[in-house]
Design an enzyme around this catalytic site. Sequence first.
Site, PDB file in Angstrom:
ATOM      1  N   CYS A  50      39.636  19.188 -40.779  1.00 54.66           N
ATOM      2  CA  CYS A  50      40.393  18.127 -41.453  1.00 54.66           C
ATOM      3  C   CYS A  50      40.917  18.587 -42.810  1.00 54.66           C
ATOM      4  O   CYS A  50      41.898  18.040 -43.321  1.00 54.66           O
ATOM      5  CB  CYS A  50      39.534  16.876 -41.604  1.00 54.66           C
ATOM      6  SG  CYS A  50      38.004  17.149 -42.519  1.00 54.66           S
ATOM      7  N   GLN A 121      28.834  22.400 -43.077  1.00 56.05           N
ATOM      8  CA  GLN A 121      29.503  22.223 -41.785  1.00 56.05           C
ATOM      9  C   GLN A 121      30.556  23.294 -41.515  1.00 56.05           C
ATOM     10  O   GLN A 121      30.794  23.661 -40.369  1.00 56.05           O
ATOM     11  CB  GLN A 121      30.170  20.845 -41.714  1.00 56.05           C
ATOM     12  CG  GLN A 121      29.217  19.683 -41.542  1.00 56.05           C
ATOM     13  CD  GLN A 121      28.580  19.245 -42.860  1.00 56.05           C
ATOM     14  OE1 GLN A 121      29.001  19.692 -43.925  1.00 56.05           O
ATOM     15  NE2 GLN A 121      27.581  18.387 -42.784  1.00 56.05           N
ATOM     16  N   GLU A 202      33.004   4.531 -43.329  1.00 59.51           N
ATOM     17  CA  GLU A 202      32.824   5.986 -43.276  1.00 59.51           C
ATOM     18  C   GLU A 202      31.536   6.432 -43.961  1.00 59.51           C
ATOM     19  O   GLU A 202      30.815   7.297 -43.452  1.00 59.51           O
ATOM     20  CB  GLU A 202      34.033   6.672 -43.934  1.00 59.51           C
ATOM     21  CG  GLU A 202      33.966   8.185 -43.867  1.00 59.51           C
ATOM     22  CD  GLU A 202      35.156   8.855 -44.534  1.00 59.51           C
ATOM     23  OE1 GLU A 202      35.144  10.087 -44.641  1.00 59.51           O
ATOM     24  OE2 GLU A 202      36.098   8.139 -44.960  1.00 59.51           O
ATOM     25  N   THR A 203      31.232   5.845 -45.137  1.00 60.05           N
ATOM     26  CA  THR A 203      30.022   6.243 -45.862  1.00 60.05           C
ATOM     27  C   THR A 203      28.771   5.927 -45.058  1.00 60.05           C
ATOM     28  O   THR A 203      27.841   6.742 -44.987  1.00 60.05           O
ATOM     29  CB  THR A 203      29.963   5.543 -47.234  1.00 60.05           C
ATOM     30  OG1 THR A 203      31.132   5.878 -47.989  1.00 60.05           O
ATOM     31  CG2 THR A 203      28.728   5.976 -48.011  1.00 60.05           C
TER      32      THR A 203
END
Length: 434
Positions: A50, A121, A202-203
């Site tokens: 992303c 990640q 999202e959090t």
Amino acid sequence: MTILVIGINHKTASVAIREKVAFSAEKRVEALAQIQQQALAESAVILSTCNRTEVYFHHKAIPPQEAESWTARCMQWFAEIHQLSLDALAGCLYSQQNQQAVLHLMRVACGLDSLVLGEPQILGQVKDAYQLSKMYYQGQNQPLSSEFSRLFQKTFSVAKRVRTETNIGGNAVSVAYGACSLARQIFDSLKTLNVLLVGAGETIELTCRHLLRHGVQRIMIANRTFERAQHLVTKLDGAENVQVLALTQLQEGLNQADIVISSTGSPTILITQDMVKIAQKARCDLPMLLVDIAVPRDIEESVGELDSIYHYTVDDLQTIIQRNLVEREKASAQAWVIIQQECADFFEWLKVHQFSNLIRSYRENAEDIRQILLEKALLALRQGEDSEAVLQALSYKLTNKLLHSPTQVMNAMVKTGNSTGLALFSSTLKSDVE
């Protein structure tokens, strides 16, 4: 060997541009095929996340004088495969070659070039990109070159060393991760705990993923829109440990929760001091952590006045995060030293590897010459020619053939004034070169 990286990332391009140049798994395979067909590189690895899209090219035979035009062709291809013009990518698209490209790859894999400094990640994403290319080329019966494979294996070991020898990943620098880090500091283990998450944005999703990775026993998600919370659960690994509650069941969730993390867009308080008092009574006053990461607040401030209650707000987390960012910056400086050392080590290996290939090729060529001349000599002997004359001819031809290339090299050194090379030849002959 020439290594080239071209790409864009969160530092150079907006989300709108990054979306246009993203590669799906299918498009990566199409891109690798195009790179082969257009002879842009012998091997390539495509990294698409992303926050970045990068293509790493490897070509063994790009002369220095052609490197610039090769880079231009690769950039043109990058724009065309996404149906964009180079002008549309002006100021966004970057390129690096050879040592700078290797340093860049290692920085990326170690998380030094990430939006969140040191995030882990990205290493998995680089590994996935490498594996996809490896499988593609194996399917074409053209495995990745030993040099390119060695580069990525070296990069993975560098990232592991950075994680081991520095604290680059040891401090929380996101709100979601910070909330989970607080929980791990307060409780000995998360594996026997019940967690209540309030919200489904999202959090909360990131927080839920962190908690599941740390083996939390049970997670309850309470949200005003029940269906949205259910949709969130379908995206999670380990969803069998996650239960969805309606917001009207908030008290029920509080009564069972060791940890409460709330992040909604509610304009009013959702969790009051009285609600927490009821939960304390139901829980026999066991310790309880409440983390409010909503703005405006979801949890009444006076909750922190209660015994056995640990109450943190988003401001508390930001203070922790800022402190941790300073620590990560220190760790990134240590990581950069390691990366530079390992990059130099890779190019030392590459130098030896390339010259060992040259030496092997030279010796194989000499062996081919020997075999050809030997067969001719044996044929002459079988045809009854004088053995002494045959041996004289063999030794003469063998000497001329084997010395032809070295003699050409020495002549070239004389013309270019390469005294160092001539001195090396001289030392092997144990004679002086005037």
